[in-house]
Design an enzyme around this catalytic site. Structure first.
Site, PDB file in Angstrom:
ATOM      1  N   HIS A 105       8.931   9.638 -32.093  1.00 46.31           N
ATOM      2  CA  HIS A 105       9.058   9.586 -30.635  1.00 46.31           C
ATOM      3  C   HIS A 105       8.110  10.630 -30.053  1.00 46.31           C
ATOM      4  CE1 HIS A 105      13.260   7.504 -30.371  1.00 46.31           C
ATOM      5  NE2 HIS A 105      12.469   6.930 -31.237  1.00 46.31           N
TER       6      HIS A 105
ATOM      7  N   ASN B 253      -0.858  19.613 -21.178  1.00 47.95           N
ATOM      8  CA  ASN B 253      -1.176  18.807 -22.375  1.00 47.95           C
ATOM      9  C   ASN B 253      -1.147  19.630 -23.657  1.00 47.95           C
ATOM     10  OD1 ASN B 253      -1.570  16.461 -20.855  1.00 47.95           O
ATOM     11  ND2 ASN B 253      -3.624  17.137 -20.304  1.00 47.95           N
TER      12      ASN B 253
ATOM     13  N   ARG C  90       0.815  -1.242   0.000  1.00 50.41           N
ATOM     14  CA  ARG C  90       0.000   0.000   0.000  1.00 50.41           C
ATOM     15  C   ARG C  90       0.835   1.273   0.000  1.00 50.41           C
ATOM     16  NH1 ARG C  90      -3.234  -3.023   3.656  1.00 50.41           N
ATOM     17  NH2 ARG C  90      -4.980  -3.911   2.503  1.00 50.41           N
TER      18      ARG C  90
END
Ligand code: NAD
Ligand code: GLY
Length: 361
Positions: free
Chosen positions: A264, A245, A121
């Site tokens: 890439h 983004n 955990r």
């Protein structure tokens, strides 16, 4: 040397950027996790070059070291690899407070980070990134995870490291193509947050390409500071973290359709930023000079700004499958000035199609 602090409500950690830091890895980790055993889990190729120095440093700091190597390549960022790493750690009885160190690029850091987040955990996680992309982006901010056949990064967690140790000297063995890919993310940071970073990169291209260590330390520190500020403002991406983004909606469509390895990630991001800026200019959101500056900067560092791409229908379909789609609307991050972006999910398909045509070689 530079240190950037990432200060989150429940956790704070340092990003240490220092030529030669790999030699101090053990000492840095011991100060945070004074345990008997540590695990060093690295990219296979990176372990061949730097694994010895890292193990030596950890042993000198008093650790018994468990090592594991992940075969290089995005295709190994998956649950099979995670399972194998759990076995390595279980077999050597790594405990809840034993530190786990990721040595490699973003593929390795994302995968090992997911292991660290879930083993018992959660165990102390140390990022030791060795590509420029991982130094300026992937190692900071706590996104960890793996790919599944249904898509990239669909299984994961937010799990922050206890420290990020960056030795820019390791960039001396990084293939130049990978260095350029990291520069795409640096340019992205400049476009979304800091126009002066774009100017600075343009002024320092020769020193960056020569891997001048003072310049590389400054480059990484400036970028980590931007990434840290964005993550501090919005750790779990409910808002402005999505600015990271920029260029990626186009880039993911290129990567998903062009065939594995053709572009890439950083090369696709470069073309994606150019397409996004052109679209923003065509929509009247920003001056055409924003597009021109991005093209000039990407060209200056040797990144592609157009490419041979699949047909536009295929690219549009791929965009709609991206996980950033919300309520069937494609979400774009678009510049309204150099150094500033906004999120838009109301762009007509016609404008998107037109943007694709402008980056087709
Ligand atoms: P990578 O990890 O595949 O590394 C690229 C290549 O460089 C590999 O062949 C590796 O063996 C080699 N390499 C690494 N360091 C080296 C060194 N110092 N010397 C010689 N060779 C070296 O690629 P990457 O670009 O670092 O990472 C891409 C991954 O990062 C993707 O999976 C992407 O999803 C992820 N990513 C994650 C985040 C995040 O926030 N977690 C952000 C951006 C990207
Ligand atoms: N690289 C995108 C993010 O960290 O959110």
């Amino acid at each position: 040397m530079a240190t950037v602090n990432v200060n989150l409500p429940h956790h704070t950690y340092d990003v240490i950027i220092e030529p030669g830091a790999l030699q101090r890895l053990g000492q840095i980790v011991r100060a945070l996790a004074p345990q008997k055993r540590a695990a060093l889990l690295g990219d296979g190729e990176v372990m061949n070059i730097y694994g010895g120095a890292a193990v030596e440093s950890l042993k000198a700091a008093g650790y018994d070291v468990t090592t594991g190597a992940i075969p290089t390549g995005e295709e190994n960022k998956n649950l099979d690899t995670v399972r194998k790493l759990y076995d390595v750690m279980l077999n050597d009885r790594l405990e809840r407070r034993s530190p786990v160190i990721a040595l490699g690029g973003g593929v390795n850091g994302d995968t090992v980070g997911f292991v660290a987040a879930t083993y018992l955990r959660g165990v102390p996680f140390v990022q030791c990134p060795t590509t420029l992309l991982a130094m300026v982006d992937a190692s900071v901010g706590g996104k960890v995870g793996v790919n599944v056949p249904q898509g990239k990064n669909l299984i994961g967690a937010f799990y922050q490291p206890v420290v990020v140790v960056i030795d820019p000297m390791v960039l001396q063995t990084l293939p130049p193509r990978e260095l350029r890919c990291g520069l795409a993310e640096c340019i992205k940071h400049g476009v979304i947050r800091d126009e002066s970073l774009c100017t600075w990169i343009a002024d320092n291209v020769a020193k960056i390409q020569a891997l001048d260590m003072k310049t590389m330390t400054d480059l990484v520190a400036r970028n980590v500071a931007i990434k840290a500020a964005v993550v501090q403002a919005d750790e779990k991406e409910s808002g402005e973290r999505a600015h990271l983004n920029f260029g990626h909606t186009f880039a993911h469509a290129i990567e998903a359709t062009a065939g594995y390895g053709t572009y890439h990630h950083g090369e696709a991001v470069s073309i994606g930023m150019v397409a996004a800026a052109q679209m923003a200019a065509d929509l009247g959101m920003c001056d055409a000079s924003v597009h021109t500056r991005i093209v000039e900067l990407c060209n200056a560092v040797g990144l592609p700004t157009s490419g041979e791409l699949p047909d536009t229908d295929t690219l549009m379909d791929a965009m709609r499958l991206d996980k950033k789609v919300a309520d069937a609307k494609i979400r774009f991050v678009l510049p309204d000035a150099m150094g500033h972006v906004v999120i838009r999910n109301d762009i007509d398909d016609a404008a998107v199609r037109a943007a694709w045509e402008t980056v087709r070689a």
